[in-house]
Design a protein around this motif. Structure first.
Motif, PDB file in Angstrom:
ATOM      1  N   TRP A  85       3.526 -14.680 -44.207  1.00 44.67           N
ATOM      2  CA  TRP A  85       3.560 -16.808 -44.482  1.00 44.67           C
ATOM      3  C   TRP A  85       4.998 -16.936 -44.139  1.00 44.67           C
ATOM      4  O   TRP A  85       5.890 -15.421 -44.078  1.00 44.67           O
ATOM      5  CB  TRP A  85       3.507 -16.553 -45.393  1.00 44.67           C
ATOM      6  N   GLU A  86       5.255 -17.829 -43.745  1.00 41.40           N
ATOM      7  CA  GLU A  86       7.189 -18.048 -43.782  1.00 41.40           C
ATOM      8  C   GLU A  86       7.818 -16.952 -43.023  1.00 41.40           C
ATOM      9  O   GLU A  86       8.774 -16.605 -43.691  1.00 41.40           O
ATOM     10  CB  GLU A  86       7.649 -18.297 -45.064  1.00 41.40           C
ATOM     11  N   GLN A 106       5.472 -10.788 -47.554  1.00 43.04           N
ATOM     12  CA  GLN A 106       5.157 -12.042 -46.691  1.00 43.04           C
ATOM     13  C   GLN A 106       4.594 -11.386 -45.551  1.00 43.04           C
ATOM     14  O   GLN A 106       4.251 -12.271 -44.284  1.00 43.04           O
ATOM     15  CB  GLN A 106       5.971 -12.559 -45.902  1.00 43.04           C
ATOM     16  N   LEU A 126      -1.028 -22.452 -47.871  1.00 35.35           N
ATOM     17  CA  LEU A 126      -0.182 -22.612 -49.604  1.00 35.35           C
ATOM     18  C   LEU A 126       0.011 -23.762 -49.720  1.00 35.35           C
ATOM     19  O   LEU A 126       0.155 -23.937 -50.678  1.00 35.35           O
ATOM     20  CB  LEU A 126       0.805 -21.623 -48.939  1.00 35.35           C
ATOM     21  N   THR A 127      -0.196 -24.886 -49.098  1.00 39.99           N
ATOM     22  CA  THR A 127       0.196 -26.432 -49.323  1.00 39.99           C
ATOM     23  C   THR A 127      -0.522 -26.910 -50.133  1.00 39.99           C
ATOM     24  O   THR A 127      -0.427 -27.424 -51.257  1.00 39.99           O
ATOM     25  CB  THR A 127       0.270 -27.243 -48.419  1.00 39.99           C
ATOM     26  N   ARG A 130      -1.162 -25.645 -53.529  1.00 37.96           N
ATOM     27  CA  ARG A 130      -0.089 -26.327 -54.374  1.00 37.96           C
ATOM     28  C   ARG A 130      -0.690 -27.326 -55.069  1.00 37.96           C
ATOM     29  O   ARG A 130      -0.056 -27.891 -56.201  1.00 37.96           O
ATOM     30  CB  ARG A 130       1.106 -26.369 -53.945  1.00 37.96           C
ATOM     31  N   VAL A 272       6.186 -26.571 -49.516  1.00 41.85           N
ATOM     32  CA  VAL A 272       5.849 -25.480 -50.159  1.00 41.85           C
ATOM     33  C   VAL A 272       7.223 -23.842 -49.832  1.00 41.85           C
ATOM     34  O   VAL A 272       7.340 -23.415 -49.946  1.00 41.85           O
ATOM     35  CB  VAL A 272       4.333 -24.786 -48.804  1.00 41.85           C
ATOM     36  N   TYR A 273       8.193 -24.649 -49.052  1.00 45.09           N
ATOM     37  CA  TYR A 273       8.986 -23.519 -48.522  1.00 45.09           C
ATOM     38  C   TYR A 273       9.523 -23.075 -49.875  1.00 45.09           C
ATOM     39  O   TYR A 273      10.778 -22.131 -50.493  1.00 45.09           O
ATOM     40  CB  TYR A 273       9.961 -23.961 -47.748  1.00 45.09           C
ATOM     41  N   GLU A 275       8.642 -23.891 -53.336  1.00 42.29           N
ATOM     42  CA  GLU A 275       8.301 -24.511 -54.751  1.00 42.29           C
ATOM     43  C   GLU A 275       8.453 -23.036 -55.871  1.00 42.29           C
ATOM     44  O   GLU A 275       8.597 -22.574 -55.036  1.00 42.29           O
ATOM     45  CB  GLU A 275       6.617 -24.259 -53.953  1.00 42.29           C
ATOM     46  N   LYS A 277       8.333 -20.139 -57.335  1.00 39.93           N
ATOM     47  CA  LYS A 277       8.498 -18.557 -57.337  1.00 39.93           C
ATOM     48  C   LYS A 277       6.681 -18.359 -57.466  1.00 39.93           C
ATOM     49  O   LYS A 277       6.312 -17.067 -57.080  1.00 39.93           O
ATOM     50  CB  LYS A 277       9.301 -17.588 -57.841  1.00 39.93           C
ATOM     51  N   LYS A 280       4.324 -19.593 -56.223  1.00 35.97           N
ATOM     52  CA  LYS A 280       4.508 -19.646 -54.915  1.00 35.97           C
ATOM     53  C   LYS A 280       3.348 -17.932 -54.856  1.00 35.97           C
ATOM     54  O   LYS A 280       2.495 -17.617 -53.993  1.00 35.97           O
ATOM     55  CB  LYS A 280       5.731 -19.101 -53.982  1.00 35.97           C
ATOM     56  N   GLY A 283      -0.280 -18.869 -55.716  1.00 40.53           N
ATOM     57  CA  GLY A 283      -1.210 -19.469 -54.023  1.00 40.53           C
ATOM     58  C   GLY A 283      -1.429 -18.111 -53.032  1.00 40.53           C
ATOM     59  O   GLY A 283      -2.518 -18.507 -52.158  1.00 40.53           O
TER      60      GLY A 283
END
Length: 340
Positions: A85-86, A106, A126-127, A130, A272-273, A275, A277, A280, A283
């Motif tokens: 992710w990310e 990650q 993940l979005t 949240r 999401v980036y 949000e 910690k 996240k 999530g």
């Protein structure tokens, strides 16, 4: 290795297939041989900006196999199937390549689940997590039973985040109402697990929601706040939340202040980036659990048709997402995908 890149001095609309050395992981990092990369709207939108490092491999989400680890990382991770992710958030190593580098946190164990599932988890799920945990009535963590006695409205239930929200909410035992714009999309939302589906082009959403939830819904997962605000304010229960993760249909929203003061309503913005910690981390944990327990699926039977592109056709894959292709667009990045 083969990789898709765009460069600072080039045309950001151009994605080039290039050869680059396989990178080596630094301390705390893992090298993942990618099998599948998931494409999100942020992947093509980010190309409007010059990459800070001079070049950028796009792609936040993906799945593959850990091939090497850096100092301080458990070597037992080598050979593990993981979802990422990310990968490209403030880093040059995205997932649209044969290999990527990410901090070890990650790269999350995928187990025997298919790589396609892993590549679909990151940004959308993940979005959605949240959005489902930010409200006054909503729990901080999702698990089976966490949303029992809760009613969730998903505006745009056939989209990637909408699908993710339906699946996660149903896994947590919520009653899920989804809105869609066509009979085809209604079938997709139902396949994802929506308890009720409303075609907003043919039905009165406020009237239909109140038939299901007379006191209103606990939270709304909102893709188009500018268009839907007038509906949202009339179907939200006391203490409810509207969680906005996109600006489809307009970049400004008008909210009636007094009408929202009385019920102590919350209008929550979600990116999401950035949000918190702790949210996240929770999530990632919850989404991994849902995937391992079979609470998340991909494919047409799960309301998320899959569309495959080879690495050399990454530009076409980005265009498909920009054109709002319904379902999940995936890029096969190496022959590791044969193990999916």
């Amino acid at each position: 290795m083969k990789a898709i890149v765009y460069e600072r001095n080039g045309d950001p609309s151009v994605l080039d297939l290039v050869d680059r050395p396989v990178p080596e992981p630094d301390a705390g990092e893992v090298l993942v041989r990618m099998a599948v990369s998931g494409v999100n709207p942020t992947d093509w939108k980010s190309r409007r900006n010059a990459p800070p490092n001079g070049w950028q491999i796009p792609g936040q989400d993906g799945a593959g196999v850990v091939e090497a680890v850096g100092e301080g990382v458990d070597p037992d991770l080598i050979g593990e199937r993981v979802w990422v992710w990310e990968a490209a958030w403030q880093r040059p190593w995205g997932t649209t390549a044969e290999y990527t580098l990410v901090p070890v946190r990650q790269a999350v164990r995928l187990g025997p689940a298919p790589f396609e599932l892993g590549a679909a988890l990151g940004i959308p799920f993940l979005t959605a997590h949240r959005c489902l945990t930010a409200g006054e009535f909503m729990p901080d963590t999702l698990r089976a039973g966490a949303l029992a006695d809760h009613t969730v409205l998903v505006q745009g239930g056939a989209g990637a985040v909408g699908n993710a929200a339906i699946q996660l909410a149903r896994w947590a035992d919520a009653t899920v109402i989804a809105t869609v714009s066509s009979a085809e999309k209604a079938q997709l939302a139902a396949s994802a697990g929506a308890s009720f589906v409303i075609n907003y082009r043919e039905q009165d959403v406020v009237e239909e929601v109140h038939k299901i939830a007379p006191d209103g819904v606990h939270t709304i997962v909102e893709v188009s706040p500018a268009r839907n605000a007038s509906v949202d304010v009339r179907v939200l229960r006391h203490g409810g939340a509207v969680c906005m993760y996109a600006d489809n249909g307009g970049d400004e929203v008008s909210i009636p202040i007094r009408a929202m003061m009385a019920p102590n309503a919350r209008w929550q913005f979600v990116l999401v980036y950035t949000e918190p910690k702790a949210a996240k981390a929770q999530g990632v944990k919850d989404v991994a659990a849902a995937a391992s327990q079979g609470g998340i699926r991909v494919g047409a039977d799960a309301g998320l048709p899959l569309h495959y592109y080879p690495l050399a056709e990454a530009a076409a894959a980005h265009q498909a997402v920009e054109d709002s292709t319904v379902g999940k667009v995936l890029i096969t990045t190496s022959d590791a995908s044969s193990g999916r």
